[in-house]
Design an enzyme around this catalytic site. Structure first.
Site, PDB file in Angstrom:
ATOM      1  N   ASP A  99      38.752  46.653  35.328  1.00  0.00           N
ATOM      2  CA  ASP A  99      37.085  46.677  36.755  1.00  0.00           C
ATOM      3  C   ASP A  99      36.717  47.017  35.161  1.00  0.00           C
ATOM      4  O   ASP A  99      36.676  48.780  35.091  1.00  0.00           O
ATOM      5  CB  ASP A  99      37.384  47.973  37.178  1.00  0.00           C
ATOM      6  N   LYS A 173      32.076  45.618  42.767  1.00  0.00           N
ATOM      7  CA  LYS A 173      32.701  47.228  43.472  1.00  0.00           C
ATOM      8  C   LYS A 173      31.419  48.607  43.010  1.00  0.00           C
ATOM      9  O   LYS A 173      30.382  48.176  42.005  1.00  0.00           O
ATOM     10  CB  LYS A 173      33.601  47.451  42.266  1.00  0.00           C
ATOM     11  N   LYS A 207      34.294  45.331  46.603  1.00  0.00           N
ATOM     12  CA  LYS A 207      35.489  46.557  46.836  1.00  0.00           C
ATOM     13  C   LYS A 207      34.100  47.572  47.249  1.00  0.00           C
ATOM     14  O   LYS A 207      33.351  48.192  46.034  1.00  0.00           O
ATOM     15  CB  LYS A 207      36.125  47.105  45.302  1.00  0.00           C
TER      16      LYS A 207
END
Length: 247
Positions: A99, A173, A207
């Site tokens: 990430d 995300k 996400k």
């Protein structure tokens, strides 16, 4: 709905942030990992220095729990080379998901070429090593137009440089959960920000991280189209309980 498979149980605090020594903080991480194994969550999201510990626990338990870690967390301001060094170390230690914090400040300043290059190279190292890559855009630091533009930029870099079969391995995300907002404004995922991301990320996935504190909120996010939810209150959410934890 098996909501557990949408939940990335998350613990990203440093020892200093929680007033513990490193051994004490490692004990907290072990508790989160064991809980994630027991509850059959999709993934445990932890700091890079804890990946090896988690990998050993998961191997010993014979679990299929996946490990995610953060790269250039939480500000995303490091050089591209530094990001790649950190990503390679995480891969070596056993991470499944990378990430990356996108350099959203460079994006806001108009340094689009730098952002494109880090997205290209970061995604490439993940795809080449069969890892999932997520790009954290920090929605609380962006206005609606910037959320749309940065989400679209990530999408366009990926679809222009990678094969279609790779698209499902790349996420946009929402948040780190560590961004400091003024006037107690949300610093994580909100319904309006997630809708903007979903509308502009396809065929990439989205996400929602931070701000999801109840089972009902998690289901609402999933019904919108979110494929993963990051939360430090995963067990409470899965059990239909409310959690007051910030992330």
């Amino acid at each position: 709905m098996n909501i557990n498979k949408y939940l990335d149980s998350t613990y990203l605090k440093t020892a200093n942030q929680v007033g513990l020594d490193e051994e004490g903080n490692a004990k907290v991480v072990k508790g989160f990992v064991q809980e994630a194994i027991d509850e059959h969550f999709q993934l445990i999201m932890i700091r890079p220095n804890m990946v090896s510990l988690a990998r050993q626990m998961i191997t010993d338990a014979g679990s299929d729990l996946e490990i995610g870690t953060v790269v250039d967390f939480p500000e995303g301001k490091s050089t591209i080379d530094d990001k790649l060094v950190e990503a390679k170390k995480a891969i070596h230690d056993g991470a499944d998901d990378l990430d990356f914090v996108c350099n959203y400040e460079a994006f806001k300043k108009g340094d689009i070429d730098l952002v494109k290059e880090e997205i290209l190279k970061g995604t490439q190292i993940g795809i080449e090593n069969n890892k999932v890559v997520k790009w954290i855009i920090e929605v609380a630091a962006l206005n609606d137009k910037q959320i749309i533009q940065l989400t679209s930029l990530i999408k366009n870099v990926v679809i222009s440089n990678f094969k279609e079969e790779s698209f499902a391995s790349v996420f946009v995300k929402s948040s780190t959960g560590f961004y400091k907002t003024e006037n107690n404004l949300p610093n994580g995922a909100t319904i309006p920000s997630i809708i903007l991301m979903l509308e502009n990320a396809t065929p990439l996935l989205v996400k929602a991280a931070g701000g999801v504190r109840t089972y009902e909120e998690a289901v609402e996010m999933i019904n919108l189209g979110v494929k993963r939810i990051g939360t430090s209150g995963a067990k409470a959410i899965a059990n239909g309980e409310n959690t007051n934890i910030g992330y």
